[in-house]
Motif scaffolding. Sequence first.
Motif, PDB file in Angstrom:
ATOM      1  N   ILE A  36       0.880  -1.169   0.000  1.00  0.00           N
ATOM      2  CA  ILE A  36       0.000   0.000   0.000  1.00  0.00           C
ATOM      3  C   ILE A  36       0.913   1.212   0.000  1.00  0.00           C
ATOM      4  N   ALA A  37       0.709   2.102  -0.986  1.00  0.00           N
ATOM      5  CA  ALA A  37       1.611   3.244  -1.112  1.00  0.00           C
ATOM      6  C   ALA A  37       0.901   4.448  -1.702  1.00  0.00           C
ATOM      7  N   THR A  38       1.364   5.625  -1.304  1.00  0.00           N
ATOM      8  CA  THR A  38       0.917   6.834  -1.969  1.00  0.00           C
ATOM      9  C   THR A  38       1.697   6.951  -3.265  1.00  0.00           C
ATOM     10  N   LEU A  39       1.113   7.636  -4.235  1.00  0.00           N
ATOM     11  CA  LEU A  39       1.751   7.708  -5.550  1.00  0.00           C
ATOM     12  C   LEU A  39       2.007   9.146  -5.966  1.00  0.00           C
ATOM     13  N   TYR A  40       3.218   9.418  -6.374  1.00  0.00           N
ATOM     14  CA  TYR A  40       3.530  10.647  -7.104  1.00  0.00           C
ATOM     15  C   TYR A  40       4.435  10.297  -8.276  1.00  0.00           C
ATOM     16  N   THR A  41       5.605   9.727  -7.978  1.00  0.00           N
ATOM     17  CA  THR A  41       6.472   9.262  -9.059  1.00  0.00           C
ATOM     18  C   THR A  41       6.497   7.740  -9.042  1.00  0.00           C
ATOM     19  N   PHE A  42       6.775   7.159 -10.188  1.00  0.00           N
ATOM     20  CA  PHE A  42       6.675   5.705 -10.313  1.00  0.00           C
ATOM     21  C   PHE A  42       7.895   4.943  -9.796  1.00  0.00           C
ATOM     22  N   GLU A  43       9.061   5.567  -9.771  1.00  0.00           N
ATOM     23  CA  GLU A  43      10.295   4.850  -9.435  1.00  0.00           C
ATOM     24  C   GLU A  43      10.271   4.159  -8.076  1.00  0.00           C
ATOM     25  N   PRO A  44       9.892   4.851  -6.984  1.00  0.00           N
ATOM     26  CA  PRO A  44       9.890   4.165  -5.685  1.00  0.00           C
ATOM     27  C   PRO A  44       8.873   3.031  -5.597  1.00  0.00           C
TER      28      PRO A  44
ATOM     29  N   TYR B 289      -1.830  -1.543  -3.931  1.00  0.00           N
ATOM     30  CA  TYR B 289      -2.886  -0.558  -3.718  1.00  0.00           C
ATOM     31  C   TYR B 289      -2.229   0.813  -3.711  1.00  0.00           C
ATOM     32  N   LEU B 290      -2.624   1.645  -4.664  1.00  0.00           N
ATOM     33  CA  LEU B 290      -2.036   2.973  -4.789  1.00  0.00           C
ATOM     34  C   LEU B 290      -3.032   4.031  -4.339  1.00  0.00           C
ATOM     35  N   LEU B 291      -2.607   4.851  -3.393  1.00  0.00           N
ATOM     36  CA  LEU B 291      -3.430   5.957  -2.927  1.00  0.00           C
ATOM     37  C   LEU B 291      -3.094   7.158  -3.790  1.00  0.00           C
ATOM     38  N   VAL B 292      -4.066   7.590  -4.578  1.00  0.00           N
ATOM     39  CA  VAL B 292      -3.844   8.707  -5.497  1.00  0.00           C
ATOM     40  C   VAL B 292      -4.768   9.862  -5.130  1.00  0.00           C
ATOM     41  N   ASP B 293      -4.355  11.047  -5.522  1.00  0.00           N
ATOM     42  CA  ASP B 293      -5.121  12.242  -5.249  1.00  0.00           C
ATOM     43  C   ASP B 293      -6.445  12.207  -6.008  1.00  0.00           C
ATOM     44  N   LYS B 294      -7.486  12.770  -5.413  1.00  0.00           N
ATOM     45  CA  LYS B 294      -8.784  12.819  -6.084  1.00  0.00           C
ATOM     46  C   LYS B 294      -8.714  13.628  -7.374  1.00  0.00           C
ATOM     47  N   LYS B 295      -7.823  14.598  -7.406  1.00  0.00           N
ATOM     48  CA  LYS B 295      -7.601  15.407  -8.616  1.00  0.00           C
ATOM     49  C   LYS B 295      -6.117  15.318  -8.973  1.00  0.00           C
ATOM     50  N   PRO B 296      -5.705  14.204  -9.580  1.00  0.00           N
ATOM     51  CA  PRO B 296      -4.265  14.018  -9.855  1.00  0.00           C
ATOM     52  C   PRO B 296      -3.745  14.989 -10.919  1.00  0.00           C
ATOM     53  N   ASP B 297      -2.493  15.400 -10.728  1.00  0.00           N
ATOM     54  CA  ASP B 297      -1.857  16.237 -11.748  1.00  0.00           C
ATOM     55  C   ASP B 297      -1.263  15.336 -12.829  1.00  0.00           C
TER      56      ASP B 297
END
Length: 75
Positions: free
Chosen positions: A6-14, A28-36
């Motif tokens: 389970i991880a938050t997502l911003y960049t894919f590398e980690p 399971y990826l936790l993503v922002d409701k309004k992703p950039d």
Amino acid sequence: MSKILIATLYTFEPIIASATKISADRLYLLVDKKPDEKQKSSLEMIKKSLGTVLEIKTVETDVYDVVEVAKESVR
């Protein structure tokens, strides 16, 4: 026993490094409701790279609301 990441997502590398290191079965990826655009492209990269070898689910949440993230993580 399944290994779940389970991880938050911003960049894919980690995410790719972590999923590979622990040999995750589910992600399971936790993503922002309004992703950039960065978050959207990272999600697509992860799906292309890992989508054929493990199950990937996304959970939309307010990533800066720690309590909300915790609630979504345990569902």
